[in-house]
Design a protein around this motif. Structure first.
Motif, mmCIF file in Angstrom:
data_model
loop_
_atom_site.group_PDB
_atom_site.id
_atom_site.type_symbol
_atom_site.label_atom_id
_atom_site.label_comp_id
_atom_site.label_asym_id
_atom_site.label_seq_id
_atom_site.Cartn_x
_atom_site.Cartn_y
_atom_site.Cartn_z
ATOM 1 N N PRO A 167 1.104 -1.530 -0.181
ATOM 2 C CA PRO A 167 0.245 -0.058 -0.234
ATOM 3 C C PRO A 167 0.578 1.056 0.390
ATOM 4 C CG PRO A 167 -0.470 -1.232 1.711
ATOM 5 C CD PRO A 167 0.703 -2.132 1.634
ATOM 6 N N VAL A 168 0.253 1.994 -0.748
ATOM 7 C CA VAL A 168 1.086 3.429 -1.107
ATOM 8 C C VAL A 168 0.046 4.326 -0.032
ATOM 9 C CG1 VAL A 168 2.579 5.023 -2.048
ATOM 10 C CG2 VAL A 168 2.750 2.964 -2.734
ATOM 11 N N ALA A 169 0.505 5.763 0.412
ATOM 12 C CA ALA A 169 0.096 5.884 0.851
ATOM 13 C C ALA A 169 0.306 8.041 0.479
ATOM 14 C CB ALA A 169 0.202 6.851 2.421
ATOM 15 N N TYR A 170 -0.535 9.017 0.353
ATOM 16 C CA TYR A 170 -0.201 10.033 -0.336
ATOM 17 C C TYR A 170 -0.553 10.972 1.281
ATOM 18 C CZ TYR A 170 0.037 14.677 -3.452
ATOM 19 O OH TYR A 170 -0.406 15.799 -3.786
ATOM 20 N N ASP A 171 0.864 12.194 1.286
ATOM 21 C CA ASP A 171 0.281 12.991 2.418
ATOM 22 C C ASP A 171 -0.651 12.054 3.829
ATOM 23 O OD1 ASP A 171 0.949 14.777 1.840
ATOM 24 O OD2 ASP A 171 -0.865 16.433 0.807
ATOM 25 N N GLY A 172 -0.276 10.524 4.066
ATOM 26 C CA GLY A 172 -0.816 9.672 5.282
ATOM 27 C C GLY A 172 -2.151 9.140 4.957
ATOM 28 N N ALA A 173 -3.306 9.699 3.537
ATOM 29 C CA ALA A 173 -3.404 8.467 3.353
ATOM 30 C C ALA A 173 -3.606 7.454 2.635
ATOM 31 C CB ALA A 173 -5.026 9.427 2.509
ATOM 32 N N THR A 174 -3.782 6.574 2.234
ATOM 33 C CA THR A 174 -3.456 6.077 1.287
ATOM 34 C C THR A 174 -4.152 5.147 0.292
ATOM 35 O OG1 THR A 174 -3.028 3.599 3.318
ATOM 36 C CG2 THR A 174 -3.298 2.954 1.153
ATOM 37 N N ARG A 175 -4.182 5.895 -0.708
ATOM 38 C CA ARG A 175 -4.101 5.440 -1.544
ATOM 39 C C ARG A 175 -4.694 4.774 -3.168
ATOM 40 N NH1 ARG A 175 -7.244 10.385 -1.284
ATOM 41 N NH2 ARG A 175 -5.799 12.063 0.275
ATOM 42 N N VAL A 184 2.123 1.851 -8.868
ATOM 43 C CA VAL A 184 0.676 2.052 -8.678
ATOM 44 C C VAL A 184 0.587 4.453 -9.088
ATOM 45 C CG1 VAL A 184 1.409 3.539 -5.988
ATOM 46 C CG2 VAL A 184 -0.709 3.077 -6.693
ATOM 47 N N VAL A 185 -0.216 4.775 -9.491
ATOM 48 C CA VAL A 185 -0.910 5.876 -9.685
ATOM 49 C C VAL A 185 -1.587 6.343 -8.404
ATOM 50 C CG1 VAL A 185 -2.168 6.919 -11.523
ATOM 51 C CG2 VAL A 185 -1.377 4.725 -12.276
ATOM 52 N N LEU A 186 -0.718 7.500 -8.138
ATOM 53 C CA LEU A 186 -1.159 8.605 -7.653
ATOM 54 C C LEU A 186 -1.584 9.796 -7.545
ATOM 55 C CD1 LEU A 186 1.321 7.803 -4.902
ATOM 56 C CD2 LEU A 186 -0.647 7.324 -4.730
ATOM 57 N N LYS A 187 -3.014 10.513 -7.150
ATOM 58 C CA LYS A 187 -3.362 11.775 -8.212
ATOM 59 C C LYS A 187 -2.159 12.724 -7.711
ATOM 60 C CE LYS A 187 -7.588 14.704 -8.856
ATOM 61 N NZ LYS A 187 -8.461 14.477 -8.684
ATOM 62 N N ILE A 188 -2.034 14.403 -7.270
ATOM 63 C CA ILE A 188 -1.719 14.836 -7.327
ATOM 64 C C ILE A 188 -2.533 15.844 -6.781
ATOM 65 C CG2 ILE A 188 0.144 17.204 -7.330
ATOM 66 C CD1 ILE A 188 1.708 14.142 -7.642
ATOM 67 N N ARG A 189 -2.447 16.286 -5.178
ATOM 68 C CA ARG A 189 -3.305 17.038 -5.022
ATOM 69 C C ARG A 189 -3.333 18.324 -4.626
ATOM 70 N NH1 ARG A 189 -7.970 13.353 -3.517
ATOM 71 N NH2 ARG A 189 -7.119 11.422 -4.575
ATOM 72 N N HIS A 190 -2.077 18.635 -4.803
ATOM 73 C CA HIS A 190 -1.814 20.410 -4.312
ATOM 74 C C HIS A 190 -0.735 20.367 -4.870
ATOM 75 C CE1 HIS A 190 1.053 18.549 -1.329
ATOM 76 N NE2 HIS A 190 0.114 18.248 -0.676
ATOM 77 N N GLY A 191 0.355 21.395 -4.460
ATOM 78 C CA GLY A 191 1.768 21.784 -5.140
ATOM 79 C C GLY A 191 2.553 21.687 -3.727
ATOM 80 N N GLY A 192 3.202 22.723 -3.911
ATOM 81 C CA GLY A 192 4.465 22.611 -2.407
ATOM 82 C C GLY A 192 4.866 20.639 -2.099
ATOM 83 N N LEU A 193 5.544 20.800 -1.120
ATOM 84 C CA LEU A 193 6.050 19.630 -0.794
ATOM 85 C C LEU A 193 5.096 18.629 -0.864
ATOM 86 C CD1 LEU A 193 9.018 18.224 0.316
ATOM 87 C CD2 LEU A 193 7.953 18.254 2.220
ATOM 88 N N GLN A 194 5.502 17.068 -1.611
ATOM 89 C CA GLN A 194 4.553 15.745 -1.743
ATOM 90 C C GLN A 194 5.222 14.757 -1.187
ATOM 91 O OE1 GLN A 194 2.126 16.232 -4.200
ATOM 92 N NE2 GLN A 194 2.787 18.330 -3.990
ATOM 93 N N MET A 195 4.860 14.106 0.027
ATOM 94 C CA MET A 195 4.765 13.418 0.792
ATOM 95 C C MET A 195 3.928 12.040 0.555
ATOM 96 S SD MET A 195 6.096 14.669 3.569
ATOM 97 C CE MET A 195 6.204 13.417 5.011
ATOM 98 N N ALA A 197 4.711 7.552 0.891
ATOM 99 C CA ALA A 197 5.324 6.930 1.698
ATOM 100 C C ALA A 197 4.460 5.111 1.501
ATOM 101 C CB ALA A 197 4.696 7.706 3.341
ATOM 102 N N ALA A 198 5.512 4.774 2.185
ATOM 103 C CA ALA A 198 5.191 2.996 2.416
ATOM 104 C C ALA A 198 5.822 2.613 2.778
ATOM 105 C CB ALA A 198 5.567 2.473 0.731
ATOM 106 N N SER A 199 5.459 1.294 3.912
ATOM 107 C CA SER A 199 5.612 0.642 5.073
ATOM 108 C C SER A 199 5.439 -0.956 4.510
ATOM 109 C CB SER A 199 4.700 1.439 6.345
ATOM 110 O OG SER A 199 5.778 0.817 7.367
#
Length: 225
Positions: A167-175, A184-195, A197-199
């Protein structure tokens, strides 16, 4: 497989790299909305294990790390990877301690925590490959050409090989979770620093803990809007 599991407090902090006065500063805390608590949380001396600076050809070299908190690293890098570890953790019926399980009574769970964060500053085709054998997130193409609402494909690797089902998260929410090719494909939701994560949790049989918990984060910055 485990993504930022609340049962594992050592993996519940965000880790990111900020630019500050010509250097990079390693921060730990609760930067994303998924984690409640102080935005910045100090880490112990010895937390940082290694810093690697990669050039546009993907060649890496070690960098010195200024000790203490927060740790600082200086270098002209196309990508910077920092590896860290808070060591062994043991949850008993009474408390959670930053120590191995050996000799403890009432052990419910024990683990060793390993963390890493990679920050991209510039893009080249060589950076579409993993830079380390550890758990790592890598864009398959230039992430700096994307904007809000665009879709970015990333690949998760371990031992430089694609890892499926993570599972891969964007800004702490699994996407989403990685496919057979590790992407995995993720949607960019904002500008600035991108976070991003995976564990990953895997069994550990060293007599000190039951599991190895690896957590990794990918950082890059897009224009703020």
């Amino acid at each position: 497989l485990l993504l930022l599991a609340p049962a594992v407090p050592a993996a519940a902090h965000d880790l990111w790299l900020e630019r500050e006065a010509g250097a990079y500063v390693l921060q730990q805390g609760h930067r994303t909305g998924a984690h409640a608590g102080a935005e910045r949380v100090p880490y112990a001396a010895g937390f940082v294990q290694q810093a690697l600076c990669a050039d546009a050809q993907g060649r890496t070299r070690p960098l010195a790390v200024a000790g203490g908190y927060p740790a600082r690293v200086a270098g002209d890098c196309a990508a910077l990877v920092v590896a860290a570890s808070s060591g062994y953790w043991t949850k008993t019926a009474w408390e959670t301690k930053n120590a191995p399980k050996a000799g403890m009574a009432g052990v419910l769970k024990s683990w060793r925590s390993e963390d890493s964060v990679k920050r991209l500053e510039r893009w080249s085709a060589a950076l579409a490959q993993p830079l380390t054998p550890g758990l790592e997130i890598t864009p398959v193409g230039d992430p700096f050409r994307f904007g809000v609402d665009d879709k970015l494909t990333v690949r998760v690797t371990l031992d430089r090989k694609p890892r499926a089902g993570v599972p891969v998260a964007y800004d702490g929410a699994t996407r989403g979770a990685t496919g057979e090719d590790g992407t995995v494909v993720l949607k960019i939701r904002h500008g600035g620093l991108q976070m991003i994560a995976a564990s990953l949790e895997t069994p550990l049989d060293d007599g000190q803990a039951d599991a190895l918990v690896r957590a990794t984060t990918l950082n890059f910055e897009l224009p703020a809007k």
